[in-house]
Scaffold this motif. Structure first.
Motif, PDB file in Angstrom:
ATOM      1  N   TYR A   1      18.177 101.916  44.353  1.00 38.36           N
ATOM      2  CA  TYR A   1      19.423 102.678  44.465  1.00 38.36           C
ATOM      3  C   TYR A   1      20.654 101.842  44.088  1.00 38.36           C
ATOM      4  CZ  TYR A   1      16.567 106.043  47.039  1.00 38.36           C
ATOM      5  OH  TYR A   1      15.603 106.946  47.396  1.00 38.36           O
ATOM      6  N   GLY A   2      20.421 100.658  43.528  1.00 43.69           N
ATOM      7  CA  GLY A   2      21.522  99.736  43.254  1.00 43.69           C
ATOM      8  C   GLY A   2      22.605 100.300  42.358  1.00 43.69           C
ATOM      9  N   LEU A   3      22.198 100.919  41.233  1.00 45.24           N
ATOM     10  CA  LEU A   3      23.196 101.446  40.293  1.00 45.24           C
ATOM     11  C   LEU A   3      24.008 102.579  40.910  1.00 45.24           C
ATOM     12  CD1 LEU A   3      21.725 101.616  36.674  1.00 45.24           C
ATOM     13  CD2 LEU A   3      23.801 100.480  37.440  1.00 45.24           C
ATOM     14  N   ILE A   4      23.329 103.484  41.629  1.00 44.64           N
ATOM     15  CA  ILE A   4      24.033 104.621  42.234  1.00 44.64           C
ATOM     16  C   ILE A   4      25.010 104.139  43.297  1.00 44.64           C
ATOM     17  CG2 ILE A   4      23.732 106.681  43.661  1.00 44.64           C
ATOM     18  CD1 ILE A   4      21.121 107.194  42.161  1.00 44.64           C
ATOM     19  N   VAL A   5      24.558 103.214  44.153  1.00 46.28           N
ATOM     20  CA  VAL A   5      25.432 102.684  45.204  1.00 46.28           C
ATOM     21  C   VAL A   5      26.579 101.883  44.584  1.00 46.28           C
ATOM     22  CG1 VAL A   5      25.563 101.145  47.209  1.00 46.28           C
ATOM     23  CG2 VAL A   5      23.608 102.677  46.932  1.00 46.28           C
ATOM     24  N   GLY A   6      26.264 101.136  43.508  1.00 46.84           N
ATOM     25  CA  GLY A   6      27.315 100.381  42.828  1.00 46.84           C
ATOM     26  C   GLY A   6      28.393 101.300  42.266  1.00 46.84           C
ATOM     27  N   ALA A   7      27.964 102.383  41.623  1.00 48.94           N
ATOM     28  CA  ALA A   7      28.916 103.364  41.089  1.00 48.94           C
ATOM     29  C   ALA A   7      29.731 103.990  42.218  1.00 48.94           C
ATOM     30  CB  ALA A   7      28.175 104.454  40.318  1.00 48.94           C
ATOM     31  N   LEU A   8      29.069 104.266  43.340  1.00 46.73           N
ATOM     32  CA  LEU A   8      29.747 104.876  44.481  1.00 46.73           C
ATOM     33  C   LEU A   8      30.813 103.944  45.055  1.00 46.73           C
ATOM     34  CD1 LEU A   8      29.735 107.342  46.447  1.00 46.73           C
ATOM     35  CD2 LEU A   8      28.153 106.041  47.868  1.00 46.73           C
ATOM     36  N   ILE A   9      30.436 102.684  45.264  1.00 46.57           N
ATOM     37  CA  ILE A   9      31.386 101.713  45.839  1.00 46.57           C
ATOM     38  C   ILE A   9      32.587 101.513  44.917  1.00 46.57           C
ATOM     39  CG2 ILE A   9      31.699  99.275  46.449  1.00 46.57           C
ATOM     40  CD1 ILE A   9      28.786  99.294  47.429  1.00 46.57           C
ATOM     41  N   TRP A  10      32.308 101.328  43.629  1.00 47.12           N
ATOM     42  CA  TRP A  10      33.391 101.093  42.664  1.00 47.12           C
ATOM     43  C   TRP A  10      34.312 102.306  42.541  1.00 47.12           C
ATOM     44  CZ3 TRP A  10      35.847  97.361  40.244  1.00 47.12           C
ATOM     45  CH2 TRP A  10      36.603  97.643  39.111  1.00 47.12           C
ATOM     46  N   SER A  11      33.730 103.495  42.452  1.00 50.01           N
ATOM     47  CA  SER A  11      34.511 104.712  42.228  1.00 50.01           C
ATOM     48  C   SER A  11      35.290 105.121  43.472  1.00 50.01           C
ATOM     49  CB  SER A  11      33.583 105.858  41.802  1.00 50.01           C
ATOM     50  OG  SER A  11      32.840 105.506  40.670  1.00 50.01           O
ATOM     51  N   VAL A  12      34.601 105.193  44.606  1.00 47.91           N
ATOM     52  CA  VAL A  12      35.261 105.621  45.847  1.00 47.91           C
ATOM     53  C   VAL A  12      36.298 104.594  46.275  1.00 47.91           C
ATOM     54  CG1 VAL A  12      34.920 106.166  48.287  1.00 47.91           C
ATOM     55  CG2 VAL A  12      33.297 107.010  46.586  1.00 47.91           C
TER      56      VAL A  12
END
Length: 333
Positions: free
Chosen positions: A167-178
Protein backbone atom coordinates in the motif's frame (compact mmCIF):
# COMPACT_ATOMS: atom_id res chain seq x y z
CA UNK A 1 -30.26 28.59 -4.54
CA UNK A 2 -31.41 24.97 -4.54
CA UNK A 3 -35.09 25.36 -5.53
CA UNK A 4 -34.01 23.87 -8.85
CA UNK A 5 -34.14 20.41 -7.26
CA UNK A 6 -37.51 20.84 -5.50
CA UNK A 7 -39.74 22.70 -7.98
CA UNK A 8 -41.97 20.40 -10.07
CA UNK A 9 -41.42 22.11 -13.41
CA UNK A 10 -37.63 21.75 -13.01
CA UNK A 11 -37.54 18.10 -11.88
CA UNK A 12 -36.84 16.76 -15.39
CA UNK A 13 -33.86 19.04 -15.87
CA UNK A 14 -32.54 18.80 -12.32
CA UNK A 15 -32.72 15.05 -11.67
CA UNK A 16 -32.66 13.48 -15.16
CA UNK A 17 -30.09 16.07 -16.22
CA UNK A 18 -27.92 15.22 -13.22
CA UNK A 19 -28.13 11.51 -14.10
CA UNK A 20 -27.05 12.23 -17.70
CA UNK A 21 -24.08 14.31 -16.54
CA UNK A 22 -22.99 11.65 -14.02
CA UNK A 23 -23.24 8.88 -16.61
CA UNK A 24 -21.25 10.89 -19.13
CA UNK A 25 -18.51 11.63 -16.60
CA UNK A 26 -18.33 7.93 -15.71
CA UNK A 27 -17.86 7.07 -19.42
CA UNK A 28 -15.03 9.63 -19.61
CA UNK A 29 -13.28 8.05 -16.62
CA UNK A 30 -13.65 4.56 -18.13
CA UNK A 31 -12.06 5.80 -21.36
CA UNK A 32 -9.27 7.39 -19.29
CA UNK A 33 -8.60 3.97 -17.70
CA UNK A 34 -8.29 2.44 -21.18
CA UNK A 35 -5.88 5.21 -22.18
CA UNK A 36 -3.78 4.45 -19.09
CA UNK A 37 -3.59 0.78 -20.17
CA UNK A 38 -2.59 1.92 -23.66
CA UNK A 39 0.34 3.93 -22.25
CA UNK A 40 1.71 0.82 -20.53
CA UNK A 41 1.48 -1.32 -23.66
CA UNK A 42 2.84 1.42 -25.94
CA UNK A 43 5.92 2.20 -23.83
CA UNK A 44 6.68 -1.49 -23.38
CA UNK A 45 6.58 -1.76 -27.18
CA UNK A 46 8.92 1.26 -27.46
CA UNK A 47 11.32 -0.30 -24.95
CA UNK A 48 11.27 -3.57 -26.92
CA UNK A 49 11.88 -1.76 -30.21
CA UNK A 50 14.78 0.31 -28.84
CA UNK A 51 16.36 -2.71 -27.15
CA UNK A 52 16.22 -4.97 -30.20
CA UNK A 53 15.99 -3.35 -33.67
CA UNK A 54 13.17 -4.63 -35.91
CA UNK A 55 11.58 -6.57 -33.02
CA UNK A 56 8.26 -4.89 -33.89
CA UNK A 57 6.78 -4.13 -37.29
CA UNK A 58 5.80 -0.71 -38.59
CA UNK A 59 2.22 -1.99 -38.91
CA UNK A 60 2.16 -2.82 -35.18
CA UNK A 61 3.47 0.64 -34.37
CA UNK A 62 0.83 2.42 -36.53
CA UNK A 63 -1.91 0.15 -35.14
CA UNK A 64 -0.96 1.15 -31.60
CA UNK A 65 -1.11 4.85 -32.48
CA UNK A 66 -4.46 4.35 -34.19
CA UNK A 67 -5.90 2.70 -31.07
CA UNK A 68 -4.90 5.77 -29.06
CA UNK A 69 -6.47 8.11 -31.63
CA UNK A 70 -9.70 6.09 -31.39
CA UNK A 71 -9.78 6.33 -27.60
CA UNK A 72 -8.88 10.03 -27.65
CA UNK A 73 -11.61 10.76 -30.22
CA UNK A 74 -14.17 8.99 -28.02
CA UNK A 75 -13.00 10.98 -24.98
CA UNK A 76 -13.13 14.30 -26.85
CA UNK A 77 -16.59 13.53 -28.25
CA UNK A 78 -18.06 12.67 -24.84
CA UNK A 79 -16.33 15.66 -23.19
CA UNK A 80 -17.68 18.11 -25.77
CA UNK A 81 -21.25 16.78 -25.51
CA UNK A 82 -21.27 16.74 -21.70
CA UNK A 83 -19.83 20.29 -21.61
CA UNK A 84 -22.57 21.53 -23.96
CA UNK A 85 -25.31 19.80 -21.98
CA UNK A 86 -23.91 20.98 -18.63
CA UNK A 87 -23.98 24.60 -19.82
CA UNK A 88 -27.71 24.28 -20.63
CA UNK A 89 -28.33 22.41 -17.36
CA UNK A 90 -26.73 25.18 -15.30
CA UNK A 91 -28.54 27.95 -17.14
CA UNK A 92 -31.81 26.23 -16.13
CA UNK A 93 -30.49 26.17 -12.56
CA UNK A 94 -29.78 29.89 -12.78
CA UNK A 95 -33.27 30.44 -14.23
CA UNK A 96 -34.82 28.60 -11.28
CA UNK A 97 -32.93 30.94 -8.95
CA UNK A 98 -33.85 34.19 -10.68
CA UNK A 99 -37.52 33.19 -10.97
CA UNK A 100 -37.79 33.52 -7.21
CA UNK A 101 -35.77 36.75 -7.12
CA UNK A 102 -38.04 38.20 -9.83
CA UNK A 103 -41.15 37.24 -7.85
CA UNK A 104 -39.93 39.19 -4.79
CA UNK A 105 -38.07 41.97 -6.60
CA UNK A 106 -40.48 44.65 -5.41
CA UNK A 107 -39.02 44.06 -1.95
CA UNK A 108 -35.53 43.09 -3.10
CA UNK A 109 -34.94 46.19 -5.24
CA UNK A 110 -34.72 48.36 -2.12
CA UNK A 111 -31.82 46.33 -0.76
CA UNK A 112 -28.39 47.70 -1.61
CA UNK A 113 -26.73 45.76 -4.43
CA UNK A 114 -29.95 43.95 -5.42
CA UNK A 115 -29.28 44.18 -9.17
CA UNK A 116 -25.77 42.81 -8.74
CA UNK A 117 -27.00 39.90 -6.60
CA UNK A 118 -29.70 38.88 -9.08
CA UNK A 119 -27.73 39.37 -12.27
CA UNK A 120 -24.04 38.97 -11.53
CA UNK A 121 -24.00 36.60 -8.56
CA UNK A 122 -26.48 34.14 -10.09
CA UNK A 123 -24.41 33.82 -13.25
CA UNK A 124 -21.23 33.51 -11.17
CA UNK A 125 -22.87 30.82 -9.07
CA UNK A 126 -23.90 28.78 -12.12
CA UNK A 127 -20.52 29.13 -13.84
CA UNK A 128 -18.56 28.19 -10.73
CA UNK A 129 -20.85 25.23 -10.10
CA UNK A 130 -20.21 24.13 -13.69
CA UNK A 131 -16.45 23.99 -13.17
CA UNK A 132 -16.36 22.87 -9.53
CA UNK A 133 -19.31 20.49 -9.54
CA UNK A 134 -18.34 18.43 -12.57
CA UNK A 135 -14.66 18.36 -11.60
CA UNK A 136 -15.51 17.20 -8.05
CA UNK A 137 -17.66 14.34 -9.32
CA UNK A 138 -15.01 13.39 -11.87
CA UNK A 139 -12.31 13.46 -9.16
CA UNK A 140 -14.31 11.02 -7.01
CA UNK A 141 -14.90 8.71 -9.99
CA UNK A 142 -11.20 8.78 -10.85
CA UNK A 143 -10.34 7.75 -7.29
CA UNK A 144 -12.77 4.84 -7.48
CA UNK A 145 -11.30 3.63 -10.78
CA UNK A 146 -7.59 4.39 -10.43
CA UNK A 147 -6.85 3.47 -6.81
CA UNK A 148 -7.28 -0.30 -7.45
CA UNK A 149 -5.15 0.07 -10.61
CA UNK A 150 -2.40 1.87 -8.69
CA UNK A 151 -2.53 -0.76 -5.96
CA UNK A 152 -2.26 -3.59 -8.50
CA UNK A 153 0.68 -1.99 -10.29
CA UNK A 154 2.63 -1.27 -7.09
CA UNK A 155 2.51 -4.83 -5.68
CA UNK A 156 5.96 -6.37 -5.42
CA UNK A 157 8.05 -3.27 -6.16
CA UNK A 158 10.08 -1.26 -3.61
CA UNK A 159 8.70 2.17 -2.71
CA UNK A 160 10.75 4.97 -1.16
CA UNK A 161 10.21 5.18 2.62
CA UNK A 162 7.61 2.37 2.57
CA UNK A 163 9.84 -0.42 1.24
CA UNK A 164 7.97 -3.46 -0.10
CA UNK A 165 4.67 -2.58 1.56
CA UNK A 166 1.91 -3.13 -1.03
CA UNK A 167 0.00 0.00 0.00
CA UNK A 168 3.07 2.25 -0.10
CA UNK A 169 2.22 4.20 -3.26
CA UNK A 170 -1.41 4.78 -2.26
CA UNK A 171 -0.48 5.90 1.26
CA UNK A 172 2.32 8.05 -0.15
CA UNK A 173 -0.09 9.78 -2.53
CA UNK A 174 -2.56 10.24 0.33
CA UNK A 175 0.00 11.77 2.70
CA UNK A 176 1.42 14.10 0.05
CA UNK A 177 -1.96 15.21 -1.32
CA UNK A 178 -3.91 15.57 1.93
CA UNK A 179 -0.94 17.20 3.66
CA UNK A 180 -0.62 19.79 0.90
CA UNK A 181 -4.37 20.41 0.84
CA UNK A 182 -4.53 20.97 4.62
CA UNK A 183 -1.57 23.34 4.37
CA UNK A 184 -3.28 25.43 1.67
CA UNK A 185 -6.63 25.47 3.51
CA UNK A 186 -4.96 26.68 6.70
CA UNK A 187 -3.06 29.32 4.74
CA UNK A 188 -6.30 30.50 3.12
CA UNK A 189 -8.03 30.71 6.51
CA UNK A 190 -5.12 32.59 8.08
CA UNK A 191 -5.13 35.08 5.20
CA UNK A 192 -8.97 35.33 5.43
CA UNK A 193 -9.36 35.07 1.66
CA UNK A 194 -13.13 34.43 1.69
CA UNK A 195 -13.68 37.55 3.80
CA UNK A 196 -11.50 39.66 1.52
CA UNK A 197 -13.38 38.45 -1.58
CA UNK A 198 -16.70 39.23 0.12
CA UNK A 199 -15.57 42.73 1.13
CA UNK A 200 -14.23 43.34 -2.38
CA UNK A 201 -17.62 42.58 -3.92
CA UNK A 202 -19.41 44.86 -1.45
CA UNK A 203 -17.08 47.76 -2.26
CA UNK A 204 -17.50 47.15 -5.99
CA UNK A 205 -21.29 47.05 -5.60
CA UNK A 206 -21.35 50.38 -3.74
CA UNK A 207 -19.08 51.98 -6.35
CA UNK A 208 -21.20 50.71 -9.25
CA UNK A 209 -24.39 51.91 -7.57
CA UNK A 210 -23.14 55.48 -7.24
CA UNK A 211 -21.99 55.43 -10.87
CA UNK A 212 -25.47 54.37 -12.00
CA UNK A 213 -27.08 57.09 -9.86
CA UNK A 214 -24.61 59.65 -11.26
CA UNK A 215 -25.86 58.91 -14.78
CA UNK A 216 -29.17 60.62 -13.98
CA UNK A 217 -28.38 62.77 -10.97
CA UNK A 218 -26.25 65.83 -11.67
CA UNK A 219 -25.70 66.48 -7.96
CA UNK A 220 -23.47 63.39 -7.66
CA UNK A 221 -20.05 64.82 -8.36
CA UNK A 222 -16.60 63.15 -8.80
CA UNK A 223 -15.62 63.75 -5.15
CA UNK A 224 -18.23 61.27 -3.91
CA UNK A 225 -17.31 58.80 -6.63
CA UNK A 226 -13.60 59.17 -5.92
CA UNK A 227 -14.15 58.45 -2.23
CA UNK A 228 -15.92 55.21 -3.09
CA UNK A 229 -13.25 54.25 -5.61
CA UNK A 230 -10.60 54.74 -2.93
CA UNK A 231 -12.36 51.99 -0.98
CA UNK A 232 -12.38 49.79 -4.09
CA UNK A 233 -8.66 50.43 -4.61
CA UNK A 234 -7.77 49.62 -1.00
CA UNK A 235 -9.65 46.32 -0.90
CA UNK A 236 -8.18 45.25 -4.27
CA UNK A 237 -4.65 46.02 -3.10
CA UNK A 238 -5.32 44.07 0.10
CA UNK A 239 -6.56 41.08 -1.92
CA UNK A 240 -3.45 41.24 -4.15
CA UNK A 241 -1.07 41.03 -1.19
CA UNK A 242 -3.09 38.24 0.45
CA UNK A 243 -3.11 36.20 -2.77
CA UNK A 244 0.62 36.89 -3.21
CA UNK A 245 1.31 35.05 0.06
CA UNK A 246 -1.19 32.32 -0.79
CA UNK A 247 0.23 31.73 -4.28
CA UNK A 248 3.79 31.43 -2.95
CA UNK A 249 2.71 28.36 -0.99
CA UNK A 250 0.34 27.02 -3.64
CA UNK A 251 2.64 27.30 -6.67
CA UNK A 252 5.69 26.02 -4.76
CA UNK A 253 3.74 22.94 -3.70
CA UNK A 254 2.42 22.27 -7.22
CA UNK A 255 5.93 22.54 -8.68
CA UNK A 256 7.27 20.07 -6.12
CA UNK A 257 4.31 17.87 -7.01
CA UNK A 258 5.83 17.14 -10.45
CA UNK A 259 8.55 14.98 -8.87
CA UNK A 260 6.49 13.22 -6.19
CA UNK A 261 5.79 10.01 -8.16
CA UNK A 262 9.44 9.73 -9.25
CA UNK A 263 10.57 10.15 -5.63
CA UNK A 264 8.37 7.29 -4.43
CA UNK A 265 9.43 5.10 -7.38
CA UNK A 266 13.16 5.86 -7.00
CA UNK A 267 14.15 2.44 -5.46
CA UNK A 268 12.14 0.53 -8.11
CA UNK A 269 13.62 2.54 -11.00
CA UNK A 270 17.21 2.24 -9.74
CA UNK A 271 16.79 -1.50 -9.14
CA UNK A 272 15.22 -1.97 -12.59
CA UNK A 273 12.18 -3.60 -10.98
CA UNK A 274 9.75 -2.13 -13.51
CA UNK A 275 9.63 -1.84 -17.29
CA UNK A 276 9.26 1.53 -19.01
CA UNK A 277 5.62 0.77 -19.79
CA UNK A 278 4.75 -0.22 -16.23
CA UNK A 279 6.56 2.86 -14.92
CA UNK A 280 4.49 5.08 -17.23
CA UNK A 281 1.29 3.38 -16.11
CA UNK A 282 2.21 3.82 -12.45
CA UNK A 283 3.21 7.46 -12.86
CA UNK A 284 0.04 8.27 -14.79
CA UNK A 285 -2.22 6.37 -12.35
CA UNK A 286 -0.37 7.99 -9.42
CA UNK A 287 -0.90 11.40 -11.00
CA UNK A 288 -4.61 10.76 -11.51
CA UNK A 289 -5.10 9.56 -7.93
CA UNK A 290 -2.95 12.36 -6.55
CA UNK A 291 -4.71 14.95 -8.71
CA UNK A 292 -8.13 13.79 -7.49
CA UNK A 293 -6.99 13.96 -3.87
CA UNK A 294 -5.70 17.47 -4.54
CA UNK A 295 -9.05 18.64 -5.87
CA UNK A 296 -9.57 21.14 -3.04
CA UNK A 297 -6.02 22.42 -3.35
CA UNK A 298 -6.19 23.05 -7.10
CA UNK A 299 -9.69 24.49 -6.97
CA UNK A 300 -9.13 26.52 -3.80
CA UNK A 301 -9.22 30.02 -5.43
CA UNK A 302 -12.50 29.08 -7.18
CA UNK A 303 -13.88 27.57 -3.96
CA UNK A 304 -13.12 30.85 -2.21
CA UNK A 305 -15.04 32.75 -4.89
CA UNK A 306 -17.98 30.31 -4.63
CA UNK A 307 -18.04 30.67 -0.84
CA UNK A 308 -18.12 34.44 -1.25
CA UNK A 309 -20.99 34.28 -3.80
CA UNK A 310 -22.91 31.86 -1.57
CA UNK A 311 -22.43 34.15 1.43
CA UNK A 312 -23.65 37.20 -0.53
CA UNK A 313 -26.74 35.43 -1.92
CA UNK A 314 -27.66 33.99 1.47
CA UNK A 315 -27.32 37.42 3.06
CA UNK A 316 -29.45 38.92 0.26
CA UNK A 317 -32.15 36.27 0.70
CA UNK A 318 -32.24 36.73 4.47
CA UNK A 319 -32.73 40.50 3.99
CA UNK A 320 -35.61 39.85 1.57
CA UNK A 321 -37.29 37.46 4.02
CA UNK A 322 -36.72 39.86 6.91
CA UNK A 323 -38.25 42.73 4.94
CA UNK A 324 -41.20 40.51 4.01
CA UNK A 325 -41.71 39.56 7.66
CA UNK A 326 -41.62 43.23 8.74
CA UNK A 327 -44.21 44.14 6.09
CA UNK A 328 -46.50 41.28 7.17
CA UNK A 329 -46.22 42.36 10.81
CA UNK A 330 -46.96 45.97 9.84
CA UNK A 331 -50.04 44.92 7.85
CA UNK A 332 -51.18 42.75 10.74
CA UNK A 333 -51.05 45.71 13.08
Amino acid sequence: MFRFFTQKHWLLWSWIGSAIILSSLWIQVKIDVKINEWFGQFYDMIQKALGAPNSITLEEYWASLLSFITLAAMYVGVAVVVSFFTSHYLFRWRTAMVEWYHSVYDKARKIEGAAQRVQEDTIKFSRIMESLGTSLIEALMILIEFMPILFGLSIGIPIFFFGDWDYGLIVGALIWSVGGTIFLILLGLILRLVGVEYDLQKKEAAYRKILVIAEDDGTIRPKTIEELFDGVRNIHFLSYIRYLYFNIGRIAYLQANVLSAYVFLAPAIVAGAVTLGVMQQIIRAFGRVEGSMQYILKAWPTIIELASVYKRLREFESKILKKDLIEKNSNGN
